[in-house]
Design a protein around this motif. Sequence first.
Motif, mmCIF file in Angstrom:
data_model
loop_
_atom_site.group_PDB
_atom_site.id
_atom_site.type_symbol
_atom_site.label_atom_id
_atom_site.label_comp_id
_atom_site.label_asym_id
_atom_site.label_seq_id
_atom_site.Cartn_x
_atom_site.Cartn_y
_atom_site.Cartn_z
ATOM 1 N N ILE A 160 0.861 -1.245 -0.003
ATOM 2 C CA ILE A 160 0.120 -0.019 -0.006
ATOM 3 C C ILE A 160 0.895 1.241 0.056
ATOM 4 O O ILE A 160 0.413 2.424 -0.445
ATOM 5 N N HIS A 161 2.166 1.109 0.383
ATOM 6 C CA HIS A 161 2.969 2.370 0.447
ATOM 7 C C HIS A 161 4.135 2.389 -0.260
ATOM 8 O O HIS A 161 5.032 3.316 -0.473
ATOM 9 N N SER A 162 4.042 1.396 -1.220
ATOM 10 C CA SER A 162 5.156 1.052 -2.362
ATOM 11 C C SER A 162 5.033 2.398 -3.435
ATOM 12 O O SER A 162 4.018 2.703 -3.682
ATOM 13 N N LYS A 163 6.086 2.422 -3.933
ATOM 14 C CA LYS A 163 5.941 3.368 -5.270
ATOM 15 C C LYS A 163 5.993 2.432 -6.552
ATOM 16 O O LYS A 163 6.432 1.388 -6.357
ATOM 17 N N PRO A 164 5.375 2.952 -7.486
ATOM 18 C CA PRO A 164 5.342 2.006 -8.735
ATOM 19 C C PRO A 164 6.645 1.422 -9.093
ATOM 20 O O PRO A 164 6.813 0.242 -9.452
ATOM 21 N N VAL A 165 7.861 2.355 -8.929
ATOM 22 C CA VAL A 165 9.180 2.023 -9.315
ATOM 23 C C VAL A 165 9.501 0.701 -8.564
ATOM 24 O O VAL A 165 10.640 0.091 -8.991
ATOM 25 N N GLN A 166 9.007 0.573 -7.463
ATOM 26 C CA GLN A 166 9.414 -0.590 -6.601
ATOM 27 C C GLN A 166 8.515 -1.869 -6.960
ATOM 28 O O GLN A 166 8.960 -3.019 -6.286
ATOM 29 N N LEU A 167 7.822 -2.008 -7.718
ATOM 30 C CA LEU A 167 6.960 -3.196 -8.195
ATOM 31 C C LEU A 167 7.217 -3.794 -9.398
ATOM 32 O O LEU A 167 7.842 -2.830 -10.293
ATOM 33 N N SER A 168 6.875 -4.836 -9.494
ATOM 34 C CA SER A 168 7.272 -5.512 -10.800
ATOM 35 C C SER A 168 6.121 -5.263 -11.596
ATOM 36 O O SER A 168 5.139 -4.567 -11.431
ATOM 37 N N GLY A 169 6.168 -5.687 -13.149
ATOM 38 C CA GLY A 169 5.220 -5.514 -13.931
ATOM 39 C C GLY A 169 4.005 -6.001 -13.874
ATOM 40 O O GLY A 169 2.795 -5.308 -13.604
ATOM 41 N N GLY A 170 3.750 -7.165 -13.227
ATOM 42 C CA GLY A 170 2.705 -7.898 -12.725
ATOM 43 C C GLY A 170 1.907 -7.487 -11.448
ATOM 44 O O GLY A 170 0.681 -6.911 -11.570
ATOM 45 N N GLU A 171 2.742 -6.666 -10.527
ATOM 46 C CA GLU A 171 2.340 -6.115 -9.461
ATOM 47 C C GLU A 171 1.680 -4.755 -9.767
ATOM 48 O O GLU A 171 0.697 -4.178 -9.073
ATOM 49 N N ARG A 172 2.564 -4.038 -10.758
ATOM 50 C CA ARG A 172 1.783 -2.695 -11.105
ATOM 51 C C ARG A 172 0.559 -3.086 -11.829
ATOM 52 O O ARG A 172 -0.196 -2.215 -11.789
ATOM 53 N N GLN A 173 0.221 -3.817 -12.526
ATOM 54 C CA GLN A 173 -0.950 -4.262 -13.134
ATOM 55 C C GLN A 173 -2.150 -4.645 -12.223
ATOM 56 O O GLN A 173 -3.170 -4.241 -12.439
ATOM 57 N N ARG A 174 -1.716 -5.165 -11.162
ATOM 58 C CA ARG A 174 -2.579 -5.497 -10.166
ATOM 59 C C ARG A 174 -3.156 -4.083 -9.442
ATOM 60 O O ARG A 174 -4.141 -4.101 -9.039
ATOM 61 N N VAL A 175 -2.053 -3.381 -9.314
ATOM 62 C CA VAL A 175 -2.428 -1.827 -8.690
ATOM 63 C C VAL A 175 -3.316 -1.168 -9.520
ATOM 64 O O VAL A 175 -4.252 -0.707 -9.124
ATOM 65 N N ALA A 176 -3.153 -1.320 -10.955
ATOM 66 C CA ALA A 176 -3.871 -0.685 -12.100
ATOM 67 C C ALA A 176 -5.334 -1.345 -12.010
ATOM 68 O O ALA A 176 -6.361 -0.565 -12.026
ATOM 69 N N ILE A 177 -5.347 -2.475 -11.331
ATOM 70 C CA ILE A 177 -6.731 -3.245 -11.548
ATOM 71 C C ILE A 177 -7.431 -2.565 -10.178
ATOM 72 O O ILE A 177 -8.673 -2.156 -10.165
ATOM 73 N N ALA A 178 -6.712 -2.607 -9.007
ATOM 74 C CA ALA A 178 -7.216 -2.078 -7.918
ATOM 75 C C ALA A 178 -7.755 -0.714 -7.854
ATOM 76 O O ALA A 178 -8.783 -0.208 -7.329
ATOM 77 N N ARG A 179 -6.924 0.400 -8.644
ATOM 78 C CA ARG A 179 -7.261 1.615 -8.784
ATOM 79 C C ARG A 179 -8.749 1.428 -9.424
ATOM 80 O O ARG A 179 -9.495 2.393 -9.054
ATOM 81 N N ALA A 180 -8.873 0.986 -10.510
ATOM 82 C CA ALA A 180 -10.119 0.758 -11.086
ATOM 83 C C ALA A 180 -11.407 0.351 -10.098
ATOM 84 O O ALA A 180 -12.236 0.972 -10.310
ATOM 85 N N LEU A 181 -11.114 -0.530 -9.333
ATOM 86 C CA LEU A 181 -11.962 -1.025 -8.258
ATOM 87 C C LEU A 181 -12.637 0.075 -7.307
ATOM 88 O O LEU A 181 -13.640 0.046 -6.793
ATOM 89 N N MET A 182 -11.683 1.103 -7.340
ATOM 90 C CA MET A 182 -12.183 2.228 -6.354
ATOM 91 C C MET A 182 -13.303 2.813 -6.569
ATOM 92 O O MET A 182 -14.113 3.484 -5.861
ATOM 93 N N MET A 183 -13.527 2.927 -7.873
ATOM 94 C CA MET A 183 -14.664 3.767 -8.227
ATOM 95 C C MET A 183 -16.082 2.670 -8.315
ATOM 96 O O MET A 183 -17.022 2.908 -8.942
ATOM 97 N N GLN A 184 -15.849 1.569 -7.961
ATOM 98 C CA GLN A 184 -16.830 0.331 -7.719
ATOM 99 C C GLN A 184 -17.731 0.423 -9.267
ATOM 100 O O GLN A 184 -18.467 0.452 -9.452
ATOM 101 N N PRO A 185 -16.661 -0.120 -10.152
ATOM 102 C CA PRO A 185 -17.299 -0.344 -11.497
ATOM 103 C C PRO A 185 -18.248 -1.498 -11.856
ATOM 104 O O PRO A 185 -17.959 -2.385 -10.967
#
Length: 272
Positions: A160-185
């Motif tokens: 939760i407190h990591s920067k994108p540069v500290q994450l792998s590609g798969g982890e960044r993509q998971r964060v992108a999915i989580a960000r989309a979930l924030m709007m309760q799509p």
Amino acid sequence: MSEAGSAPTSGAHSGSGRAISATKGDILVSCQGLQKSFGDREVMKSIDFDMRAGDITVIIGRSGSGKSTLLRAIAGLTDPDDGRMVFDGEVVFEDQKRTPAWKQVDSHVGMIFQSYTLWPHMDVLKNLTLAPRKRLGMTEKDALGRAEKALAEVGMADHIHSKPVQLSGGERQRVAIARALMMQPKLLLCDEITSALDPPVAAEVLDVLRRLKEEEGIAVALVTHDMAFASKAADRVVFFHQGEIAVNTTPDEAFNHTEDPELKKFIEAVRF
């Protein structure tokens, strides 16, 4: 022509004029006669496309065949030249323009790209909470709670407190999915989100989408070349060819029984 194109539009307006929210199995998205050209190139040729609430629809086809343009049109990132779109019972595009109803429903449509589009100077928490706080007026406490839940759903609670540069590609993509979930799509549109990932990592990301469908009832439209995922997890497979939907059918029919020669050639090329 799409097999689903002639299906009746569920989730339409009731007699009182109030939109009825689509439930699982109802038509969530209905596109009728969508057309789009870029210069002299016709990218979408009178596309008819329906998608049911809670379904995973995998969209396949060669580059430039119209797949991503359809996703961008549904997401509101590009407008068709003509046609009509209905989302969750609301007409959101007709007469060559977005309707006022689009502003009421656009937050229920999330789009995820191959490039992640995370803010590099913000940690994961701020990447997730910025839009809900600005667009929805969510409090800091509520945004934090929703972020924790979204990250847990995609297996990223410890970052939760990591920067994108500290994450792998798969982890960044998971964060992108989580960000989309924030709007309760109600709908996630995913454009080649695993194409830059190694196969095992891509499989994990796709499994997250499958679980969101099964556990949260979120519909997913996914442009991908991952035929294994399409055959196992998709409810529908849509094959684009030269700006048209050539095939819209079940995974079993698409991969094992299709008589469409272009789809056969495409599957053989992708598999091998």
